[in-house]
Design a protein around this motif. Structure first.
Motif: not given
Length: 110
Positions: A1-30
């Motif tokens: 599943m592709r998951i987008l983390l809103d800017e208000c969340l710590d980008v390190r949270l993406r490490n908790s979803f390593s089995e998914h395509d998880c990106q921060s809004a900043r990394f995604a260009g948003f």
């Protein structure tokens, strides 16, 4: 599943979803996009889920007809240590949440 983390969340949270395509809004260009434009951009880039801590999100956005779902994390604060305990419940929701749906995960479930 592709998951987008809103800017208000710590980008390190993406490490908790390593089995998914998880990106921060900043990394995604948003970076800097407000909720409506953020949802539009996320959908255009095939994200299935937006994770946010924006408590007013469901009152500001109508997801009817949207291809994306939203989970609102309600930790005691935005610090990673307060959000991480919500991850197991969040992962369980990933199996059932549907496009256009908004779900909240309150800290009380801990």
């Amino acid at each position: 599943m592709r998951i987008l983390l809103d800017e208000c969340l710590d980008v390190r949270l993406r490490n908790s979803f390593s089995e998914h395509d998880c990106q921060s809004a900043r990394f995604a260009g948003f970076s800097g996009l407000k909720n409506g434009r953020l949802l539009d951009s996320a959908e255009a880039n095939q994200f299935a889920l937006l994770l946010t801590a924006d408590q007013g999100f469901e009152y500001e956005q109508n997801l009817t007809g949207r291809k994306i779902a939203v989970i609102i994390l309600q930790g005691n604060s935005l610090r990673l240590k307060d959000i991480l305990p919500l991850v197991p419940t969040c992962k369980a929701l990933l199996a059932t949440i549907q496009p256009g749906e908004i779900r909240r995960i309150p800290h009380k479930l801990l």
